[in-house]
Design a protein around this motif. Sequence first.
Motif, PDB file in Angstrom:
ATOM      1  N   LEU A  18      33.713 -42.352  17.819  1.00 33.40           N
ATOM      2  CA  LEU A  18      34.260 -41.730  16.613  1.00 33.40           C
ATOM      3  C   LEU A  18      33.299 -40.659  16.079  1.00 33.40           C
ATOM      4  O   LEU A  18      32.092 -40.888  15.996  1.00 33.40           O
ATOM      5  CB  LEU A  18      34.481 -42.779  15.524  1.00 33.40           C
ATOM      6  N   SER A  19      33.850 -39.525  15.699  1.00 33.98           N
ATOM      7  CA  SER A  19      33.052 -38.477  15.064  1.00 33.98           C
ATOM      8  C   SER A  19      32.748 -38.907  13.634  1.00 33.98           C
ATOM      9  O   SER A  19      33.376 -39.833  13.103  1.00 33.98           O
ATOM     10  CB  SER A  19      33.827 -37.157  15.056  1.00 33.98           C
ATOM     11  N   GLU A  20      31.806 -38.235  13.003  1.00 35.23           N
ATOM     12  CA  GLU A  20      31.496 -38.545  11.601  1.00 35.23           C
ATOM     13  C   GLU A  20      32.719 -38.298  10.730  1.00 35.23           C
ATOM     14  O   GLU A  20      32.988 -39.047   9.789  1.00 35.23           O
ATOM     15  CB  GLU A  20      30.301 -37.728  11.114  1.00 35.23           C
ATOM     16  N   GLU A  21      33.494 -37.255  11.045  1.00 30.02           N
ATOM     17  CA  GLU A  21      34.710 -36.958  10.283  1.00 30.02           C
ATOM     18  C   GLU A  21      35.718 -38.102  10.419  1.00 30.02           C
ATOM     19  O   GLU A  21      36.320 -38.540   9.438  1.00 30.02           O
ATOM     20  CB  GLU A  21      35.338 -35.651  10.781  1.00 30.02           C
ATOM     21  N   ALA A  83      49.297 -40.905  18.821  1.00 29.21           N
ATOM     22  CA  ALA A  83      48.957 -40.948  17.398  1.00 29.21           C
ATOM     23  C   ALA A  83      47.450 -40.851  17.178  1.00 29.21           C
ATOM     24  O   ALA A  83      46.985 -40.091  16.318  1.00 29.21           O
ATOM     25  CB  ALA A  83      49.506 -42.230  16.761  1.00 29.21           C
ATOM     26  N   LEU A  84      46.679 -41.610  17.953  1.00 27.41           N
ATOM     27  CA  LEU A  84      45.224 -41.594  17.780  1.00 27.41           C
ATOM     28  C   LEU A  84      44.635 -40.233  18.159  1.00 27.41           C
ATOM     29  O   LEU A  84      43.723 -39.740  17.486  1.00 27.41           O
ATOM     30  CB  LEU A  84      44.572 -42.710  18.595  1.00 27.41           C
ATOM     31  N   LYS A  85      45.161 -39.610  19.207  1.00 27.03           N
ATOM     32  CA  LYS A  85      44.685 -38.276  19.586  1.00 27.03           C
ATOM     33  C   LYS A  85      45.000 -37.260  18.504  1.00 27.03           C
ATOM     34  O   LYS A  85      44.164 -36.414  18.179  1.00 27.03           O
ATOM     35  CB  LYS A  85      45.300 -37.848  20.923  1.00 27.03           C
ATOM     36  N   GLU A  86      46.215 -37.332  17.930  1.00 25.41           N
ATOM     37  CA  GLU A  86      46.589 -36.409  16.852  1.00 25.41           C
ATOM     38  C   GLU A  86      45.688 -36.582  15.632  1.00 25.41           C
ATOM     39  O   GLU A  86      45.386 -35.610  14.938  1.00 25.41           O
ATOM     40  CB  GLU A  86      48.056 -36.596  16.461  1.00 25.41           C
ATOM     41  N   LEU A  87      45.257 -37.818  15.366  1.00 26.29           N
ATOM     42  CA  LEU A  87      44.364 -38.086  14.245  1.00 26.29           C
ATOM     43  C   LEU A  87      42.904 -37.762  14.581  1.00 26.29           C
ATOM     44  O   LEU A  87      42.050 -37.742  13.702  1.00 26.29           O
ATOM     45  CB  LEU A  87      44.479 -39.559  13.823  1.00 26.29           C
TER      46      LEU A  87
END
Length: 110
Positions: A18-21, A83-87
Amino acid sequence: MGTQHTYRVIVRGTFDGLSEESRSRLLAEVDDHGMAAMQFTEEGSLAYDRSLKAFSYRLVVVSDAEDGEEMAGAIAEDRVETALKELGHGYKALRSAVTDLDTMKINRKR
């Protein structure tokens, strides 16, 4: 086209890289994604906790009965991946549990 069945699918996985964002966004929304908020819907309902380790999605999939539960699970996993890729959230190790609502036996109290 054959008979359509309705399936309830729970897709589980773990967040990965996960990125910080992503972390910040997930933590900001964690109270909206607890077990109490989970519902079976076509777009899916995401649940996770503050650890940001594991997650689960609940989905409803309608597909041809002859394709069976395996296909319903694959369709659900594809929806979750999208969905996870879009988020913008990284994930790994997706697995699904499928229930065919049209063949489920209901025990009613007399």
